[in-house]
Design a protein around this motif. Structure first.
Motif, PDB file in Angstrom:
ATOM      1  N   ARG A 147      76.565  30.454  32.470  1.00  0.00           N
ATOM      2  CA  ARG A 147      76.665  31.338  31.296  1.00  0.00           C
ATOM      3  C   ARG A 147      75.503  32.331  31.277  1.00  0.00           C
ATOM      4  O   ARG A 147      75.693  33.545  31.097  1.00  0.00           O
ATOM      5  CB  ARG A 147      76.653  30.518  30.004  1.00  0.00           C
ATOM      6  CG  ARG A 147      76.664  31.397  28.744  1.00  0.00           C
ATOM      7  CD  ARG A 147      76.096  30.667  27.545  1.00  0.00           C
ATOM      8  NE  ARG A 147      74.705  30.283  27.680  1.00  0.00           N
ATOM      9  CZ  ARG A 147      73.680  31.118  27.555  1.00  0.00           C
ATOM     10  NH1 ARG A 147      73.868  32.402  27.284  1.00  0.00           N
ATOM     11  NH2 ARG A 147      72.438  30.672  27.700  1.00  0.00           N
ATOM     12  N   ALA A 148      74.291  31.818  31.479  1.00  0.00           N
ATOM     13  CA  ALA A 148      73.120  32.682  31.459  1.00  0.00           C
ATOM     14  C   ALA A 148      73.155  33.694  32.599  1.00  0.00           C
ATOM     15  O   ALA A 148      72.822  34.874  32.417  1.00  0.00           O
ATOM     16  CB  ALA A 148      71.852  31.844  31.533  1.00  0.00           C
ATOM     17  N   ALA A 149      73.570  33.246  33.782  1.00  0.00           N
ATOM     18  CA  ALA A 149      73.609  34.144  34.940  1.00  0.00           C
ATOM     19  C   ALA A 149      74.636  35.253  34.761  1.00  0.00           C
ATOM     20  O   ALA A 149      74.479  36.352  35.300  1.00  0.00           O
ATOM     21  CB  ALA A 149      73.917  33.344  36.203  1.00  0.00           C
ATOM     22  N   LEU A 150      75.698  34.974  34.008  1.00  0.00           N
ATOM     23  CA  LEU A 150      76.718  35.988  33.739  1.00  0.00           C
ATOM     24  C   LEU A 150      76.261  36.988  32.688  1.00  0.00           C
ATOM     25  O   LEU A 150      76.935  37.997  32.456  1.00  0.00           O
ATOM     26  CB  LEU A 150      78.012  35.312  33.273  1.00  0.00           C
ATOM     27  CG  LEU A 150      78.753  34.479  34.321  1.00  0.00           C
ATOM     28  CD1 LEU A 150      79.878  33.680  33.659  1.00  0.00           C
ATOM     29  CD2 LEU A 150      79.317  35.359  35.433  1.00  0.00           C
ATOM     30  N   GLY A 151      75.140  36.705  32.037  1.00  0.00           N
ATOM     31  CA  GLY A 151      74.632  37.592  31.009  1.00  0.00           C
ATOM     32  C   GLY A 151      75.365  37.489  29.693  1.00  0.00           C
ATOM     33  O   GLY A 151      75.301  38.409  28.866  1.00  0.00           O
ATOM     34  N   GLU A 152      76.039  36.371  29.466  1.00  0.00           N
ATOM     35  CA  GLU A 152      76.785  36.158  28.221  1.00  0.00           C
ATOM     36  C   GLU A 152      75.897  35.439  27.213  1.00  0.00           C
ATOM     37  O   GLU A 152      75.349  34.371  27.500  1.00  0.00           O
ATOM     38  CB  GLU A 152      78.045  35.330  28.480  1.00  0.00           C
ATOM     39  CG  GLU A 152      79.044  35.989  29.422  1.00  0.00           C
ATOM     40  CD  GLU A 152      79.766  37.174  28.793  1.00  0.00           C
ATOM     41  OE1 GLU A 152      79.658  37.350  27.558  1.00  0.00           O
ATOM     42  OE2 GLU A 152      80.443  37.921  29.532  1.00  0.00           O
ATOM     43  N   GLY A 153      75.766  36.011  26.005  1.00  0.00           N
ATOM     44  CA  GLY A 153      74.961  35.354  24.978  1.00  0.00           C
ATOM     45  C   GLY A 153      75.564  34.055  24.505  1.00  0.00           C
ATOM     46  O   GLY A 153      74.847  33.129  24.120  1.00  0.00           O
ATOM     47  N   GLN A 154      76.888  33.967  24.531  1.00  0.00           N
ATOM     48  CA  GLN A 154      77.595  32.737  24.180  1.00  0.00           C
ATOM     49  C   GLN A 154      78.722  32.522  25.175  1.00  0.00           C
ATOM     50  O   GLN A 154      79.211  33.463  25.808  1.00  0.00           O
ATOM     51  CB  GLN A 154      78.148  32.809  22.750  1.00  0.00           C
ATOM     52  CG  GLN A 154      77.084  32.770  21.667  1.00  0.00           C
ATOM     53  CD  GLN A 154      77.721  32.774  20.284  1.00  0.00           C
ATOM     54  OE1 GLN A 154      78.470  33.682  19.942  1.00  0.00           O
ATOM     55  NE2 GLN A 154      77.412  31.759  19.486  1.00  0.00           N
ATOM     56  N   LEU A 155      79.152  31.286  25.281  1.00  0.00           N
ATOM     57  CA  LEU A 155      80.150  30.900  26.282  1.00  0.00           C
ATOM     58  C   LEU A 155      81.556  30.973  25.710  1.00  0.00           C
ATOM     59  O   LEU A 155      81.840  30.417  24.649  1.00  0.00           O
ATOM     60  CB  LEU A 155      79.869  29.472  26.764  1.00  0.00           C
ATOM     61  CG  LEU A 155      80.885  28.880  27.750  1.00  0.00           C
ATOM     62  CD1 LEU A 155      80.757  29.563  29.117  1.00  0.00           C
ATOM     63  CD2 LEU A 155      80.691  27.367  27.891  1.00  0.00           C
ATOM     64  N   THR A 156      82.442  31.654  26.441  1.00  0.00           N
ATOM     65  CA  THR A 156      83.882  31.542  26.219  1.00  0.00           C
ATOM     66  C   THR A 156      84.420  30.681  27.353  1.00  0.00           C
ATOM     67  O   THR A 156      84.220  30.993  28.530  1.00  0.00           O
ATOM     68  CB  THR A 156      84.568  32.915  26.214  1.00  0.00           C
ATOM     69  OG1 THR A 156      84.008  33.712  25.168  1.00  0.00           O
ATOM     70  CG2 THR A 156      86.062  32.767  25.986  1.00  0.00           C
ATOM     71  N   PHE A 157      85.099  29.596  27.008  1.00  0.00           N
ATOM     72  CA  PHE A 157      85.426  28.559  27.992  1.00  0.00           C
ATOM     73  C   PHE A 157      86.865  28.096  27.797  1.00  0.00           C
ATOM     74  O   PHE A 157      87.343  27.963  26.675  1.00  0.00           O
ATOM     75  CB  PHE A 157      84.477  27.367  27.818  1.00  0.00           C
ATOM     76  CG  PHE A 157      84.706  26.220  28.760  1.00  0.00           C
ATOM     77  CD1 PHE A 157      84.155  26.216  30.035  1.00  0.00           C
ATOM     78  CD2 PHE A 157      85.473  25.129  28.377  1.00  0.00           C
ATOM     79  CE1 PHE A 157      84.347  25.145  30.903  1.00  0.00           C
ATOM     80  CE2 PHE A 157      85.682  24.053  29.231  1.00  0.00           C
ATOM     81  CZ  PHE A 157      85.115  24.062  30.499  1.00  0.00           C
TER      82      PHE A 157
END
Length: 494
Positions: free
Chosen positions: A203-213
């Motif tokens: 999630r962090a590596a994708l640059g997303e502040g929050q996870l969509t899963f």
């Protein structure tokens, strides 16, 4: 480091077979990480993408994310987590990245993405980059590797006495030691609690502040534990065909798996009685099926895929019957049964028992399913056979036998995911592997955050089963619009 593609399929020495989730089942054990503590993101860099080496399936991008072997020691040795994505088809309407949690355990998320992502609706594919990964120990993520010769010596799950029970324990121990020696220290850190930290790093590596899963089948266990560990980092989460990791006893685990499978067999019988197109319409299916089980037990039933070879009872149940139930493909199952009944018998063979499945270590690390001795094992087999009288030798009892003596680092526990936004659970009423009671139980454990969307049909997987289901899931993922509690969608015609 770049992950540039998918190599040829590995030999049988790779121990990463996809397994039905309990029919295909405390704290986050082994990790000194507090919820939302951020341990998984300390030294994470952005993912560097490159085209996957898959000329027949263009458009996917692949990469490798370095993560610790043991998240309790984040500055220690690392390995490469294989990752893949397909970008949103409409960049101007893109919401962000959605990470898919693969099932099994043992399924390759990279293969899912590289091979196409038709399991998601066109609208989801339009609005999200679809990202997935090979969980640790699977595919290209430091796969668990074992001796092919030793795997070929797997004993049967059809144990006859205490001596065979003891021999299975010794074999399991030898196999674990061999696999660890060939795989390295990752083999001691394969449980879903470790993978939660890999997911947070992604999630962090994708640059997303929050996870969509979106987690499917065994991926729902990963999603639920992520929500428990990082509740405030969840943007949206779909758990499809839900595993209940709170089932505490071996008996309850096996009984629930058997009940789900038997329910699907009953649905098949009912369907055939009501459809003249069924190859067995108007006939006594249970009697015909029992005759096939008897022939398989005697080694007299020929395997259509291997002329001249016998089809075991376990394969008849878990491959011929259970696989069509996943897609509610009753017509094909009826045709297959009719063909088997009409086949000429083989000479009786005493060697018709199937060997233990090469259970993924992930399952053994996530499920504490102890069996004291042969007497208890026989009693558990009896429980399963009474619960699923038409389906002996179901995979869950074989999985339990494969894990005898294995250490469990992430045992079952009730969820305590406080502070999460609404989480959408999706389950068919008649799911052969993750029965509806499991989804209802997980929804209760999530409390106000758990919203159960019910598909009033059959099959393993339901999010695109008709416009009602698809629209509800689309609205939730894209706009965070939660369907009203108790929403039920009608079954599509079969």
């Amino acid at each position: 480091m770049l992950f540039r593609g998918r190599p040829p399929v590995r030999s049988a020495t790779v121990w990463s077979t996809a397994v039905v989730a309990a029919a295909a089942i405390a704290t986050v054990a082994g990790l000194a990480v507090a919820p939302d503590a951020g341990a998984a993101t300390g030294n994470v860099s952005a993912v560097r993408w490159a085209p996957c080496d898959a000329p027949d399936e263009p458009g996917a991008e692949c990469a490798t994310l370095e993560v610790p072997v043991d998240w309790a020691h984040p500055d220690g040795p690392t390995f490469g987590l294989a990752v893949a994505r397909r970008k949103a088809t409409d960049p101007d309407a893109r919401v962000g990245s959605m990470v898919f949690g693969p099932g099994g355990p043992g399924d390759s998320g990279v293969d899912r993405v590289v091979g196409g992502i038709s399991r998601f609706s066109p609208e989801v594919r339009r609005r999200f980059d679809i990202v997935s990964f090979d969980p640790r120990g699977v595919g290209e993520s430091n796969p668990v590797t074992c001796s092919g010769d030793l795997l070929a010596q797997r004993p049967s799950a059809e144990l006859a006495n205490q001596a065979e029970f003891d021999a299975t324990l010794r074999y399991n121990s030898r196999l674990r030691a061999d696999c660890r020696a060939r795989t390295g220290p990752v083999s001691d850190h394969l449980d879903s609690a470790q993978t939660v930290q890999d997911l947070e790093a992604l999630r962090a590596a994708l640059g997303e502040g929050q996870l969509t899963f979106h987690g499917s089948s065994y991926g729902t266990l990963l999603g639920a534990q992520y929500a428990e560990t990082y509740p405030r980092r969840v943007r949206a989460m779909v758990l499809e065909s839900v595993i209940d990791h709170s089932v505490s006893s071996t008996r309850a685990f096996l009984q629930s798996g058997a009940a789900a499978a038997q329910d699907s067999f009953d649905e098949f019988v009912t369907w055939c009685a009501g459809h003249s197109s069924c190859a067995l319409h108007g006939r006594d299916i249970r009697t015909i099926w029992q005759g096939l089980l008897d022939r398989a037990h005697r080694g007299e039933l020929e395997n259509p895929a291997k002329p001249g070879a016998a089809l075991s009872q376990a394969d008849l149940v878990n491959k011929v019957a259970l696989r069509p139930f996943y897609g509610a493909d009753y017509a094909s199952l009826a045709t297959a049964i009719a063909g088997l009944q009409a086949s000429s018998p083989l000479p009786a063979s005493p060697t018709s028992a199937s060997p233990l499945p090469p259970a993924t270590p992930v399952f053994c690390a996530d499920w504490h399913l102890p069996v004291r001795d042969y007497r208890e094992y026989t009693a558990l087999v009896g429980v399963m056979n009474r619960t699923a009288p038409d389906l002996p030798r179901l995979l869950p009892i074989q999985m339990v036998a494969s894990c005898l003596g294995a250490p469990t680092t992430n045992p079952q526990h009730r969820l305590t995911a406080r502070g999460t936004p609404p989480i959408l659970l999706s389950n068919a009423l008649h799911d052969p592997a993750t029965g509806y009671p499991w989804a209802a139980s997980v929804a209760r454990q999530l409390g106000r955050s758990g919203v159960l969307l019910t598909y009033e049909g059959q099959g393993h997987g339901s999010v695109t089963s008709g416009p009602c289901m698809e629209q509800a899931v689309n609205d939730y993922l894209i706009d965070l619009t939660v369907p009203p509690r108790g929403t039920r969608c009608p079954a599509t015609s079969s």
